[in-house]
Design a protein around this motif. Structure first.
Motif, PDB file in Angstrom:
ATOM      1  N   ASN A 203       0.681  -1.201   0.026  1.00 25.00           N
ATOM      2  CA  ASN A 203       0.046  -0.185   0.093  1.00 25.00           C
ATOM      3  C   ASN A 203       0.832   1.210   0.000  1.00 25.00           C
ATOM      4  OD1 ASN A 203      -1.719   2.215   0.756  1.00 25.00           O
ATOM      5  ND2 ASN A 203      -2.969   0.909   1.984  1.00 25.00           N
ATOM      6  N   LYS A 215       4.276   0.766  11.671  1.00 22.51           N
ATOM      7  CA  LYS A 215       3.099  -0.383  11.461  1.00 22.51           C
ATOM      8  C   LYS A 215       3.894  -1.425  11.992  1.00 22.51           C
ATOM      9  CE  LYS A 215      -0.533  -1.820   9.947  1.00 22.51           C
ATOM     10  NZ  LYS A 215      -1.934  -1.389  10.540  1.00 22.51           N
ATOM     11  N   TRP A 219       2.941  -3.799  15.758  1.00 20.30           N
ATOM     12  CA  TRP A 219       2.210  -4.945  15.205  1.00 20.30           C
ATOM     13  C   TRP A 219       1.364  -5.845  16.189  1.00 20.30           C
ATOM     14  CZ3 TRP A 219       1.341  -5.925  10.147  1.00 20.30           C
ATOM     15  CH2 TRP A 219       0.995  -7.266   9.895  1.00 20.30           C
ATOM     16  N   LYS A 220      -0.210  -5.936  15.996  1.00 18.51           N
ATOM     17  CA  LYS A 220      -0.835  -6.669  16.896  1.00 18.51           C
ATOM     18  C   LYS A 220      -1.384  -7.809  15.983  1.00 18.51           C
ATOM     19  CE  LYS A 220      -1.712  -2.771  19.781  1.00 18.51           C
ATOM     20  NZ  LYS A 220      -2.538  -1.865  19.965  1.00 18.51           N
ATOM     21  N   GLY A 221      -1.016  -8.032  14.847  1.00 18.13           N
ATOM     22  CA  GLY A 221      -1.654  -8.989  14.053  1.00 18.13           C
ATOM     23  C   GLY A 221      -0.835 -10.397  14.368  1.00 18.13           C
ATOM     24  N   GLN A 225       1.394 -13.548   9.613  1.00 18.58           N
ATOM     25  CA  GLN A 225       1.273 -12.444   8.809  1.00 18.58           C
ATOM     26  C   GLN A 225       2.467 -11.546   8.664  1.00 18.58           C
ATOM     27  OE1 GLN A 225      -2.507 -10.548   9.200  1.00 18.58           O
ATOM     28  NE2 GLN A 225      -3.882 -12.397   8.664  1.00 18.58           N
ATOM     29  N   GLY A 260      -5.328 -12.068   4.614  1.00 21.58           N
ATOM     30  CA  GLY A 260      -5.496 -11.356   5.510  1.00 21.58           C
ATOM     31  C   GLY A 260      -4.945 -10.036   5.790  1.00 21.58           C
ATOM     32  N   LEU A 261      -3.749 -10.122   5.141  1.00 22.41           N
ATOM     33  CA  LEU A 261      -2.927  -8.592   4.876  1.00 22.41           C
ATOM     34  C   LEU A 261      -3.569  -7.650   3.716  1.00 22.41           C
ATOM     35  CD1 LEU A 261       0.798  -9.871   4.905  1.00 22.41           C
ATOM     36  CD2 LEU A 261      -0.198  -8.564   6.687  1.00 22.41           C
ATOM     37  N   ASP A 263      -6.887  -7.775   3.330  1.00 22.41           N
ATOM     38  CA  ASP A 263      -7.976  -7.304   3.899  1.00 22.41           C
ATOM     39  C   ASP A 263      -7.748  -6.239   4.957  1.00 22.41           C
ATOM     40  OD1 ASP A 263      -9.555  -8.954   2.594  1.00 22.41           O
ATOM     41  OD2 ASP A 263      -9.697 -10.634   4.227  1.00 22.41           O
ATOM     42  N   LYS A 264      -6.455  -6.221   5.357  1.00 20.83           N
ATOM     43  CA  LYS A 264      -6.102  -5.159   6.440  1.00 20.83           C
ATOM     44  C   LYS A 264      -5.420  -3.771   5.544  1.00 20.83           C
ATOM     45  CE  LYS A 264      -4.768  -8.117  10.212  1.00 20.83           C
ATOM     46  NZ  LYS A 264      -3.820  -8.863  10.910  1.00 20.83           N
ATOM     47  N   ASN A 265      -5.514  -4.116   4.119  1.00 26.93           N
ATOM     48  CA  ASN A 265      -5.242  -2.961   3.340  1.00 26.93           C
ATOM     49  C   ASN A 265      -3.663  -2.577   3.541  1.00 26.93           C
ATOM     50  OD1 ASN A 265      -5.718  -1.405   1.104  1.00 26.93           O
ATOM     51  ND2 ASN A 265      -6.193   0.632   2.532  1.00 26.93           N
ATOM     52  N   ILE A 266      -2.873  -3.720   3.959  1.00 25.14           N
ATOM     53  CA  ILE A 266      -1.356  -3.176   4.069  1.00 25.14           C
ATOM     54  C   ILE A 266      -0.737  -3.807   2.617  1.00 25.14           C
ATOM     55  CG2 ILE A 266       0.801  -4.346   5.154  1.00 25.14           C
ATOM     56  CD1 ILE A 266      -1.174  -4.419   7.705  1.00 25.14           C
TER      57      ILE A 266
END
Length: 824
Positions: A203, A215, A219-221, A225, A260-261, A263-266
């Protein structure tokens, strides 16, 4: 979908017309009117959709006209290209080929364009809204299709087949059309689809290092990921663009973790069109030094191009002609010109492409018939735009749309594989290359150790320049040739490997060298014969004996590809005593495995090298000395270069010298000299052993002395006496029909018609040696036309008119006449 077909036929014309080449064997091109809305799109070289006899075709616009033809024209339906896919030079080449080789421009077009440019016509049913939704008057199958049409409004033929679960849907469609439930549309579909791959991007919000660090630190994911993101950043730094498949493979992550990444728009995933043909880096590294002889030859070639468009480089085998080509290619490449390097067969491209890629990297592309249709389209477009500057290919590469062609190299210019046999156009790529180069004012370099009589005649008579390279690279002597009289060998049946050859092979193998054996017959046994009554198994469809192939344990016809079970008992006398006559490459391979059990042996022929990479794999094994003995047909003759081959065996020279053909001596010399040239190419003189019964044959003596010039002097005298090329232009007419009497009568009739204008030039008619192929009986008429180009072209029109007169008669309408100009 609207039925634009009806609209276009009523639309006002622009007052412009287009001559269109359709991919059919038509005697002429047809002219179509250009509708007003297409007038700016119709350009020569673009494909246009046009109708002929209620069928739609993708033709090529040849010219745009402002004069209406004498007949009523149909309009062009659509233009399929925004920009021309061909340049004027290609259209000129097509026209010349059609005239010279006596075929149609449509047949040339069918041969020239990749399959995906030749669109498929598929029927589409369109729902007729006026029919309403009451289908009570329809039968069960009609009802099912009508219901689907009511919902979808249009159906393809394949969809109708799925709905009814049957293949033969035409009767149902016919009834629906008659009952006005639907109308028919013929669609031309583009088959080519760009290959697309998923690329992963970061992104842009995280392009700033500070934002990205923040970021990562916060990180909390999921940890997986995080690992995937770090793997992406590493790959992106190394390679730039990151393929999704490569990222998942390198990181060991799953598609779900990537999602997943996303969907998080990363990370973002983007589809991009990619090349099917992977290319190397585009470097140029011509790092070798010429020998004095090579330098002299190279300078002479360059100088000759100042006054002559065509130069023949006559260099002995192993003289380093390829290096002369490479330096010349570099010169034209640096000048921004395109180069076409022609080879007679795909078998040769594998080895030479590796050598050329070493010098030119991704700047050189390869093009031949083993490429799939999508790959061909991509390469076609890169050559058309000038992105690809150098192409290595077999004869079909001649049709590519070069934009700035500067040089054509025709390697092994003598080779008969340059001549197309079937179908039309039956062109010679060497001769067509010379014409094609002339359209660009480009130069042509013909190269061979054993030039064709025609090319050497042109070179010695000042039509072409002649440059000679008479010594092998490194000062190695040409191989010593020993001729063995196999009649002196005490052996029952035909001698396969004489004691002298076996001993020489053992010596070579003991010295850690390699051996090539040449036999111009594939299969196990070229024919079987009943020892009791003399019966020989024949093909049911052709007048030829069948060849036993061990790998299939069947009898094969090499003309129509039919296969038959191996006979146990003779159908003529009931005996089971069969004699196996002569020997093919399969039997030799088996015999070698018995005689040399500790050595690695391979076979190179049409049966053993099927598949896209089979040639290359076998050649690389031999190059790497993982094979000791290579046995093969003509494939082992042509231009291959192996460092460790010290011995070559020609197992049956008599077979090469026994054809009833005016080129037999020339071809036999070329084959034997070329295969001899595979021996002793590096460091030491090689040895060649030729097995024959007629050891006094003059051609064998000339091969032993490596004396091409003496062969030429002998042949040119005979050619002049009997008016064969280069003193004439040969046209062979082959008449075909399933009825022997009909074809014989047709041949007599055609010969009588031709004698009205060409009496001095006609030979025949006569039945050829093999007078039936694929259930068709054959008769031939040979015509030796005068050498002068203009006169021969005039006579070709006369020949075509007489053929049309013959086939216009009711009795001979079904007789097929094949025209082969400059026949092999």
């Amino acid at each position: 979908m609207e039925n634009n077909d009806n609209i276009l036929f009523t639309e006002s014309s622009s007052g412009m017309w287009a001559e269109i080449i359709l991919p059919l064997a038509l005697p002429q091109t047809y002219t179509y009117s250009i509708p007003l809305h297409l007038v700016d799109k119709v350009k020569p070289g673009c494909r246009a959709e046009a109708e002929l006899k209620n069928k739609k075709y993708a033709g090529v616009v040849k010219t745009v006209l402002d004069k209406e033809p004498a007949y009523k024209t149909k309009p062009i339906i659509n233009v399929l290209d925004d920009e021309p896919i061909l340049y004027p030079q290609q259209l000129q080449l097509w026209q010349w080929m059609a005239q010279y080789y006596m075929c149609s421009e449509g047949e040339v077009m069918a041969a020239a364009l990749p399959a995906h440019f030749k669109l498929s016509s598929e029927t589409i049913l369109l729902f007729n809204e006026e029919a309403g939704d009451d289908f009570s008057h329809l039968g069960d199958e009609e009802f099912l299709v009508a219901e689907a049409l009511l919902i979808k409004k249009e159906l393809r033929l394949s969809e109708v087949q799925q709905i009814l679960d049957i293949n033969h849907v035409y009767p149902v469609i016919k009834k629906l059309i008659e009952k006005k439930v639907c109308i028919v549309w013929e669609s031309l579909d583009e088959k080519y689809k760009a290959k697309k791959e998923n690329y992963v991007l970061l992104n842009p919000a995280f392009n700033n290092e500070e934002e990205l660090s923040k970021k990562l630190n916060d990180w909390k994911g999921a940890p997986k990921q995080m690992e995937l993101l770090l793997a992406y950043l590493h790959l992106e730094k190394l390679a730039g663009d990151v393929l999704q498949t490569e990222l998942l493979k390198k990181s060991g992550a799953t598609a779900a973790q990537l999602k997943g990444l996303v969907d998080k728009n990363i990370l973002w995933v983007e589809k991009r069109a990619v090349d099917r043909i992977k290319t190397l880096p585009r470097n140029v590294d011509v790092d070798f030094e010429f020998s004095a002889a090579q330098q002299e030859a190279s300078d002479a070639v360059a100088k000759s191009f100042e006054t002559k468009a065509v130069c023949l480089l006559h260099g002995v085998t192993g003289s380093g002609k390829t290096q002369v080509y490479v330096k010349l290619m570099e010169k034209y490449f640096q000048a921004g010109k395109q180069v076409l390097y022609l080879l007679p067969e795909i078998a040769l491209t594998a080895q030479i492409i590796r050598r050329l890629q070493k010098h030119f990297g991704g700047n050189i592309a390869i093009y031949h018939s083993k490429f799939n249709d999508n790959e061909r389209i991509e390469l076609w477009n890169k050559i058309r735009t000038g992105e690809v500057k150098m192409v290595l290919g077999a004869r079909s590469a001649l049709f590519l749309p070069f934009k700035e062609l500067g040089l054509i190299i025709v390697d092994e210019e003598h080779d008969s594989s340059y001549k197309q046999q079937d179908p039309a156009p039956r062109y010679n790529a060497r001769d067509a290359a010379i014409y094609y180069a002339g359209l660009f004012k480009a130069q042509v370099l013909l190269g061979s150790a054993t030039p064709s009589i025609e090319s050497y005649f042109n070179a010695t008579n000042d039509k072409y320049a002649l440059v000679e390279l008479n010594e092998r690279f490194g000062g190695i002597n040409l191989p010593a040739i020993e001729i063995i009289d196999v009649r002196q060998v005490a052996q029952k049946g035909k001698v396969m490997i004489s004691p002298q050859l076996k001993e020489a092979m053992q010596q070579a193998l003991d010295a850690d060298r390699q051996v090539i054996l040449f036999q111009n017959r594939r299969g196990y046994n070229p024919y079987l014969i009943c020892s009791t009554c003399g019966y020989i198994p024949q093909c049911e469809h052709c007048s030829v004996s069948l060849t036993l192939h061990k790998y299939s344990n069947k009898l094969h016809c090499h003309y129509c590809a039919s296969q038959y079970p191996k006979l146990i008992t003779c159908p003529a006398c009931g005996s089971n005593n069969w004699l196996e006559k002569n020997f093919g490459t399969e039997k030799i391979e088996e015999h070698l495995e018995e005689e040399f059990p500790n050595n690695k042996i391979a076979r190179m022929d049409v049966d053993s090298v099927r598949g896209k990479k089979a040639h290359d794999n076998l050649i690389q094994l031999f190059e790497q000395h993982r094979l000791d003995i290579l046995v093969g047909t003509q494939m082992v003759v042509k231009g291959l270069d192996f460092d460790k081959v010290s011995l070559v065996g020609i197992l049956d020279a008599d077979g090469l010298l026994s054809f009833a053909d005016f080129r037999v001596n020339e071809r036999a010399f070329q084959l034997m000299e070329q295969v001899s040239g595979r021996a002793g190419r590096k460091k030491e003189q090689g040895k060649v052993i030729i097995q024959a019964t007629n050891v006094k044959h003059p051609v064998l003596q000339l091969v032993q002395q490596h004396d091409y010039k003496k062969l030429y002097e002998n042949e040119i005298v005979n050619r002049k006496e009997f008016l064969y090329p280069p003193y004439s232009r040969i046209v062979l007419l082959t008449l075909k029909h399933k009825d022997k009497t009909v074809v014989a009568n047709a041949a007599d009739k055609l010969a009588a018609l031709l004698r009205q204008d060409l009496a001095a030039y006609i030979v025949g008619p006569a039945a050829p040696v093999i007078n039936r192929i694929r259930n068709q009986y054959l008769m031939e008429i040979l015509i030796k036309l005068p050498k002068e180009y203009g006169m021969s072209m005039t006579y070709k029109k006369v020949i075509r008119n007489h053929i049309n007169l013959l086939t216009g008669e009711k009795s001979y309408k079904s007789v097929h006449v094949v025209v082969d100009v400059d026949t092999n």
